[in-house]
Design an enzyme around this catalytic site. Structure first.
Site, PDB file in Angstrom:
ATOM      1  N   CYS A 113       0.823  -1.214   0.000  1.00 17.93           N
ATOM      2  CA  CYS A 113       0.000   0.000   0.000  1.00 17.93           C
ATOM      3  C   CYS A 113       0.856   1.263   0.000  1.00 17.93           C
ATOM      4  CB  CYS A 113      -0.928  -0.002   1.205  1.00 17.93           C
ATOM      5  SG  CYS A 113      -1.911  -1.496   1.321  1.00 17.93           S
ATOM      6  N   HIS A 253      -3.022   6.677   4.022  1.00 15.09           N
ATOM      7  CA  HIS A 253      -3.486   5.463   3.332  1.00 15.09           C
ATOM      8  C   HIS A 253      -4.853   5.077   3.884  1.00 15.09           C
ATOM      9  CE1 HIS A 253      -3.958   1.554   1.742  1.00 15.09           C
ATOM     10  NE2 HIS A 253      -3.676   0.927   2.851  1.00 15.09           N
ATOM     11  N   ASN A 283     -10.219  -0.518   0.847  1.00 12.95           N
ATOM     12  CA  ASN A 283      -8.758  -0.397   0.805  1.00 12.95           C
ATOM     13  C   ASN A 283      -8.290  -0.768  -0.609  1.00 12.95           C
ATOM     14  OD1 ASN A 283      -6.005  -0.654   1.039  1.00 12.95           O
ATOM     15  ND2 ASN A 283      -6.058  -1.909   2.894  1.00 12.95           N
TER      16      ASN A 283
END
Ligand code: UT7
Length: 326
Positions: A113, A253, A283
């Site tokens: 990520c 994030h 996500n």
């Protein structure tokens, strides 16, 4: 300051929406649990004929169109992803294949990520060294292809999508005021897809044991995410001589609303500065930061001259933080 101007951004989110209620028909979960524990309402899933490079190509084309240029005008293409099209070649090369591009250096950054922010660090270096004057930076993911749709602990969390930014050296008034990045390979096992590579080649046994899907120790990842992201933002702000109150837009994030809240609280950034796309997209890993930057610009939340704080965390474990004047 590392002079860098984001001249354009773009995004591509696949059409198909999967709501929490849809998931509750597939696994033992509920809309209430998912919203309360993660903040996610729905996520988008790639069509059967789409894959990571195709999502990334569409996002990059969007960014190029908005900058009135063609992908062929780029000096380098960097793709941050943890769901590559294949083991090799790179997803960046598959993206070139999709766009019919030849000659432009293209490579992947695999930092989970954190991939987009790792890519930003690399792009800033390329611009500073003169190796490139215009870089296409992409974060693209097809998480739906690697999550176990029978595992409620992970399948409710992720989505597919891509974001892109075109960066140039700029005139010195914009750039990365401070940044940092890091990783801790000793914790590689707490978030990984164990099989399918050279370490654990695909076999009937790996398929049977479902080792080609995401495996995550959620609560351990949660703790490390909050610690690493809040530290990276605090360090970047301190190095830039700024405080949380100076930040105009904060894009952490987007994995879990509770992680985002806890991170922000530890940085002194006011709550109204956080920009989130988590509820609609889930996500989307390396795509989460560029998609959020793009939407913040499109909605007029992020404006020229603003102080933008970014941070990310992911498999590796990896993390990165940056404070920019955009
Ligand atoms: O992108 C970077 C990497 N990823 C992340 O940053 C994610 C980090 N982790 C998290 O976001 C959270 O840890 C989760 C959302 C994954 C889980 O939340 P949690 O508050 O840490 O829950 P938990 O894992 O401690 O599980 C609590 C309970 C368990 O039941 P028992 O053992 O207490 O009976 C789970 O089995 O919730 C259960 N559970 C669920 N229940 C309904 C786990 N997933 C679900 C679900 N629906 N989808």
């Amino acid at each position: 300051m590392k002079p860098l101007k984001i001249i354009s951004t773009g995004a591509y989110i696949p059409e198909r929406v999967v709501t929490n209620d849809d998931l509750s028909k597939m696994v033992d979960t509920s809309d209430a649990w998912i919203r309360e524990r993660t903040g996610i309402r729905e996520r988008h899933i790639a069509a059967d004929d789409e894959c990571t490079s195709i999502l990334g190509a569409k996002a990059l084309e969007d960014a190029c169109r908005r900058a009135d240029m063609a992908p062929g005008d780029l000096d380098a293409i960097i793709v941050g992803t943890s769901t590559p099209d294949a083991i090799f070649p790179s997803t960046a090369c598959w993206l070139e294949h999709t766009l019919g591009l030849s000659g432009t250096p293209a490579f992947d950054v695999m930092a989970g990520c954190s991939g987009f922010l790792y890519g930003l660090e690399v792009a800033a270096g390329l611009l500073a060294s003169g190796a490139a004057r215009r870089v296409g930076l992409v974060g693209a993911e097809c998480m739906s292809r690697v999550v176990d749709w029978t595992d409620r602990r992970t399948c409710v969390l992720f989505g597919d999508g891509a974001g892109a930014a075109i960066v140039e050296p700029g005139d010195g008034s914009t750039g990365v005021l401070a940044s940092n990045w890091g990783s801790d390979g000793t914790l590689a096992e707490i978030l990984c897809v164990p099989a399918g590579g050279a370490r654990e080649p695909a076999s009937e046994k790996t398929l049977e044991d479902r080792r080609h899907f995401v495996q995550m120790e959620g609560s351990r990842v949660f703790i490390h995410a909050v610690k690493a992201m809040s530290r990276s933002v605090r360090d970047a702000l301190e190095a830039a001589g700024l405080s949380g109150a100076d930040v105009d837009v904060f894009i952490p994030h987007q994995a879990n609303l509770r992680i985002m809240d806890a991170t922000r609280e530890r940085t002194g950034i006011p709550a109204d500065r956080v920009f989130s796309v988590l509820d609609r997209y889930g996500n989307i890993s390396a795509a989460s930061v560029p998609v959020a930057i793009h939407e913040a610009r499109e909605q007029g939340v992020l404006k020229d001259g603003d102080i933008l704080a970014l941070t990310a965390f992911g498999t590796g474990l990896t993390w990165a933080g940056a404070v920019l004047r955009v």
